[in-house]
Scaffold this active site. Structure first.
Site, mmCIF file in Angstrom:
data_model
loop_
_atom_site.group_PDB
_atom_site.id
_atom_site.type_symbol
_atom_site.label_atom_id
_atom_site.label_comp_id
_atom_site.label_asym_id
_atom_site.label_seq_id
_atom_site.Cartn_x
_atom_site.Cartn_y
_atom_site.Cartn_z
ATOM 1 N N HIS A 31 31.660 54.855 41.029
ATOM 2 C CA HIS A 31 32.826 55.108 41.889
ATOM 3 C C HIS A 31 32.421 55.580 43.285
ATOM 4 C CE1 HIS A 31 32.782 59.468 40.596
ATOM 5 N NE2 HIS A 31 33.261 59.623 41.809
ATOM 6 N N ASP A 81 30.356 54.722 34.398
ATOM 7 C CA ASP A 81 30.403 55.039 35.827
ATOM 8 C C ASP A 81 28.998 55.238 36.419
ATOM 9 O OD1 ASP A 81 31.287 55.743 38.330
ATOM 10 O OD2 ASP A 81 32.108 57.694 37.746
ATOM 11 N N GLN A 124 34.336 67.839 43.423
ATOM 12 C CA GLN A 124 34.393 66.712 44.344
ATOM 13 C C GLN A 124 33.220 66.750 45.329
ATOM 14 O OE1 GLN A 124 38.129 66.502 46.341
ATOM 15 N NE2 GLN A 124 37.764 64.431 47.042
ATOM 16 N N GLY A 125 32.592 65.600 45.528
ATOM 17 C CA GLY A 125 31.431 65.515 46.414
ATOM 18 C C GLY A 125 30.116 65.600 45.655
ATOM 19 N N ASP A 126 30.181 66.068 44.390
ATOM 20 C CA ASP A 126 28.975 66.125 43.549
ATOM 21 C C ASP A 126 28.755 64.825 42.787
ATOM 22 O OD1 ASP A 126 28.282 68.819 44.096
ATOM 23 O OD2 ASP A 126 29.816 69.505 42.690
ATOM 24 N N SER A 127 29.756 63.968 42.770
ATOM 25 C CA SER A 127 29.696 62.738 41.970
ATOM 26 C C SER A 127 28.395 61.981 42.184
ATOM 27 C CB SER A 127 30.865 61.822 42.334
ATOM 28 O OG SER A 127 32.044 62.342 41.807
HETATM 29 C C1 4AZ Z 1 35.263 64.290 41.805
HETATM 30 O O1 4AZ Z 1 36.379 64.265 42.303
HETATM 31 C C2 4AZ Z 1 35.015 65.163 40.654
HETATM 32 N N1 4AZ Z 1 34.848 68.948 37.496
HETATM 33 C C3 4AZ Z 1 33.737 65.304 40.158
HETATM 34 C C4 4AZ Z 1 33.503 66.126 39.088
HETATM 35 C C5 4AZ Z 1 34.552 66.792 38.514
HETATM 36 C C6 4AZ Z 1 35.836 66.661 38.998
HETATM 37 C C7 4AZ Z 1 36.065 65.838 40.080
HETATM 38 C C8 4AZ Z 1 34.287 67.678 37.337
HETATM 39 O O2 4AZ Z 1 34.360 63.596 42.251
#
Ligand code: 4AZ
Length: 272
Positions: A79, A132, A226-229
């Site tokens: 993603h 993913d 968010q941003g750690d993905s």
């Molecule tokens: C994101 O939005 C996201 N708490 C990544 C990890 C988590 C939630 C959202 C897990 O990329």
């Protein structure tokens, strides 16, 4: 609580396509939420994905994490490299770069390496987030010391209760406070049954044990956000997960969900 859709950090040009935050965005306990600062030398395989064209230059264009599994191969979340995020089909990496060896995004430490090819898992399901993961090929090789081994199926590192650490430059509070320096949080691999209870397929999403794992702590407060993905979840010195999705960040009972790396191993071994 509405499902917090997994997504890359969206600012600048992409903000029109992907909202930066939503009313559902949780205020969490406190990477990574509830984490602590780390130096890149402690996790040299952790990389930042950067596109200044899409995300602006203030944080070196960082919008996702990644992890080096070979000297010229970086894994990230599918993603993170979707057309909606990058503004171009995955076959056209544009100004996509991998930042390696840099703790603080505001510094010039380390190297920025262009991505020459991106490959998205054809089994990735954008509705359920199953599968993913994506593979990036680097224009020049990393040092061998910057590579981490992937844990294959059956590896003890996947056992529920195993201590695991997640790394990233993402939201550090659940309130869109994007870190500029690398952070980590210590979690536990959770039993599949607990992940299925948390995400039974309601509006918060559906956990699929074949391609996902989940990790957290019972009291909440520590999580990817968010941003750690795309960034790494590491246990026993091996890579077991890639940050993928979850409902909010650090909420008790809503653990973070990760792409299961044994599925990546299996897919890549089958040829792509
Ligand atoms: C994101 O939005 C996201 N708490 C990544 C990890 C988590 C939630 C959202 C897990 O990329």
């Amino acid at each position: 609580m509405r499902r917090h859709l997994a997504r890359a950090l969206a600012v600048g040009a992409a903000a029109a396509l992907i909202p930066l935050s939503s009313p559902a965005h949780a205020t969490a306990g406190s990477v990574v939420v509830g984490g602590f600062p780390v130096d890149i030398s402690q996790s040299p395989w952790t990389v930042a994905l950067s596109s200044r064209d899409r995300f602006g230059g203030t944080r070196a264009g960082q919008f996702c994490g990644g992890v080096a599994v070979d000297r010229t191969t970086v894994l990230t979340a599918a993603h993170c490299v979707s057309a909606a995020v990058l503004g171009a089909p995955p076959g056209q990496p544009g100004d996509l770069k991998v930042i390696t060896g840099r703790t603080d995004l505001l510094s010039a430490q380390g190297q920025e390496i262009p991505v020459t090819a991106t490959w998205v898992n054809p089994g990735y399901n954008t509705q359920t987030n199953a599968g993913d993961f994506a593979v990036l090929t680097l224009a020049s090789p990393l040092p061998a010391s910057s590579v981490i081994r992937m844990a294959a199926a059956g590896d003890a590192a996947y056992a529920p209760g195993t201590a695991a650490t997640v790394y990233g430059w993402g939201d550090a509070t659940g309130d869109a406070d994007y870190a500029h320096s690398l952070r980590a949080a210590r979690l536990q691999v959770l039993p599949d049954a607990e992940c299925e209870r948390a995400y039974p397929g309601d509006e918060n999403g559906k956990y699929a044990a074949a391609s996902m794992l989940c990790a957290g702590v019972p009291q909440g407060g520590r999580d990817a956000c968010q941003g750690d993905s795309g960034g790494p979840l590491v246990a026993q010195g091996r890579l077991i997960g890639l940050v993928s999705w979850g409902s909010g960040c650090g909420e008790p009972g809503n653990p973070g969900v990760y792409a299961r790396v044994s599925e990546v191993v299996r897919t890549l071994a089958g040829g792509r």
